[in-house]
Scaffold this active site. Structure first.
Site, PDB file in Angstrom:
ATOM      1  N   HIS A  99       0.839  -1.188   0.000  1.00 52.33           N
ATOM      2  CA  HIS A  99       0.000   0.000   0.000  1.00 52.33           C
ATOM      3  C   HIS A  99       0.881   1.247   0.000  1.00 52.33           C
ATOM      4  O   HIS A  99       2.091   1.154   0.146  1.00 52.33           O
ATOM      5  CB  HIS A  99      -0.947   0.016   1.217  1.00 52.33           C
ATOM      6  CG  HIS A  99      -0.244   0.088   2.531  1.00 52.33           C
ATOM      7  ND1 HIS A  99       0.077  -1.031   3.254  1.00 52.33           N
ATOM      8  CD2 HIS A  99       0.200   1.144   3.249  1.00 52.33           C
ATOM      9  CE1 HIS A  99       0.689  -0.667   4.364  1.00 52.33           C
ATOM     10  NE2 HIS A  99       0.780   0.658   4.385  1.00 52.33           N
ATOM     11  N   ALA A 100       0.241   2.382  -0.169  1.00 45.90           N
ATOM     12  CA  ALA A 100       0.908   3.681  -0.053  1.00 45.90           C
ATOM     13  C   ALA A 100       0.091   4.540   0.890  1.00 45.90           C
ATOM     14  O   ALA A 100      -1.055   4.215   1.219  1.00 45.90           O
ATOM     15  CB  ALA A 100       1.013   4.346  -1.422  1.00 45.90           C
TER      16      ALA A 100
END
Length: 139
Positions: A56-57
């Protein structure tokens, strides 16, 4: 977010260590060499050898990853470039600025990933879909 960091803005920071005959000590303090103020700390453990986490970011949150025990790799992606960083020392950590996709991969058996974050948990800050991440990067 006007400036979008690249994988080359992700930096390994030597936290230093104080050695005693009984062992070593590493200190992390806000306003020191650390790149942000810490507002949340968590750690990943009991991850089967070879498994992966993350993927994820964050829109705003910065993270700092430390291999507190064992080792793992961090696969970094900014939508254009990719890079992998191997962490296996508790006196080194990886700063991941917001806007960079990160996955922790290839955990050694018994590894502990200590994460220091700039923000408290906020699900709205996460980008968990890679296609949405690429749209975010191109905005």
């Amino acid at each position: 977010m006007a400036f979008k960091p690249s994988v080359f803005d992700c930096s390994v920071i030597d936290l230093g260590k104080i050695s005693f005959k009984e062992g070593n000590l590493t200190v992390i303090e806000n306003n020191g060499i650390f790149p942000f103020s810490v507002n949340r700390i968590f750690y990943l453990y009991d991850i089967a050898g070879g498994e992966s986490r993350g993927a994820h970011a964050h829109k705003e949150c910065h993270q700092f990853l430390i291999a507190a025990g064992g080792s793992f790799e961090v696969a970094l992606d900014d939508g254009k470039f990719k890079r992998q960083v191997f962490l296996n020392r508790p006196d080194l950590g990886l700063h991941i600025p917001s806007g960079v996709w990160a996955s922790e991969i290839n955990f050694s058996s018994g590894a502990i990933c200590l994460v220091l974050a700039s923000h408290i948990y906020n699900e709205a800050d996460y980008i968990r879909n890679y296609e949405e991440f690429l749209k975010f990067r191109n905005e």
